[in-house]
Design a protein around this motif. Structure first.
Motif: not given
Length: 208
Positions: A88-97
């Motif tokens: 998997d990849v981890s992506v930082v979402d401005p709203d959800y982290g």
């Protein structure tokens, strides 16, 4: 069941069958081949068989990774990578982290189309990947990706550690490497090793 218990049992069978003496190193090699045989046999049915799922539990591994700027990552050789389970990849979402998204691995004959797809183009949150060599991956789009990689690793090579004085062999647990299989699956390794040693398992004595 320790490696000493296993060697003692193998010696007992060899004595009864009168097939000669095997050194500790030779028995370890038979056990290692048998362990790999059982490992590969269970991998064939891992996805749909609960027994295989449980049997292979000791050999599941995972690591956090970061690819190169071209989306390439290679598992270090000392991790004894055998087969990918999931990535998997981890992506930082401005709203959800931080959020995680599975990497999709298209079939080889579908990869080219997926790479240029206008309908579902590869993206940071919908990456696709290919295994370009054993334990080496290329993710698309070609950029830095980070996440978690889950895989099967090779079973450890069993080692009967010992000291020797003349003909007397003394077991040394501190320098030994035990079989990693859980108890219900150890016998399968032992009896496959015995087969490799040239003993016929159809022999009634072995069924007693």
């Amino acid at each position: 069941m320790t490696i000493k218990d296993i060697h003692d049992f193998m010696d007992l069978i060899c004595d009864k069958e009168q097939i000669g003496y095997f050194t500790p190193g030779e028995k370890d090699k038979f056990l290692d081949r048998a362990s790999l045989w059982q490992f590969n046999d269970y991998r064939k049915t891992y996805a749909e068989n609960i027994e295989a799922y449980e049997a292979l539990a000791p050999f599941k591994d995972e690591l956090d990774y970061t690819t190169s700027s071209q989306g390439v990552y290679t598992v270090a050789g000392n991790r004894n990578y055998v087969q990918l389970r999931a990535m998997d990849v981890s992506v930082v979402d401005p709203d959800y982290g931080a959020r995680r998204f599975d990497v999709d691995f298209p079939k080889e004959d579908e990869l080219a189309e997926r790479k240029k797809s206008q309908l579902i183009p590869p993206s940071a949150t919908a990456p696709i990947g290919e295994e370009i060599a054993a334990g080496s991956f290329r993710l698309y789009p070609a950029q830095v990706h980070a996440g978690t990689l889950r895989f099967f690793r090779r079973p450890a090579v069993p080692v009967f550690g010992f000291t020797q004085s003349g003909r007397v062999i003394t077991y040394d647990s501190g320098t030994s490497t035990q079989l990693e299989w859980t108890e219900p699956y150890v016998n399968g390794v032992i009896f496959k090793a015995i087969q490799f040693m040239g003993i016929n398992l159809d022999n009634k004595m072995l069924q007693e």
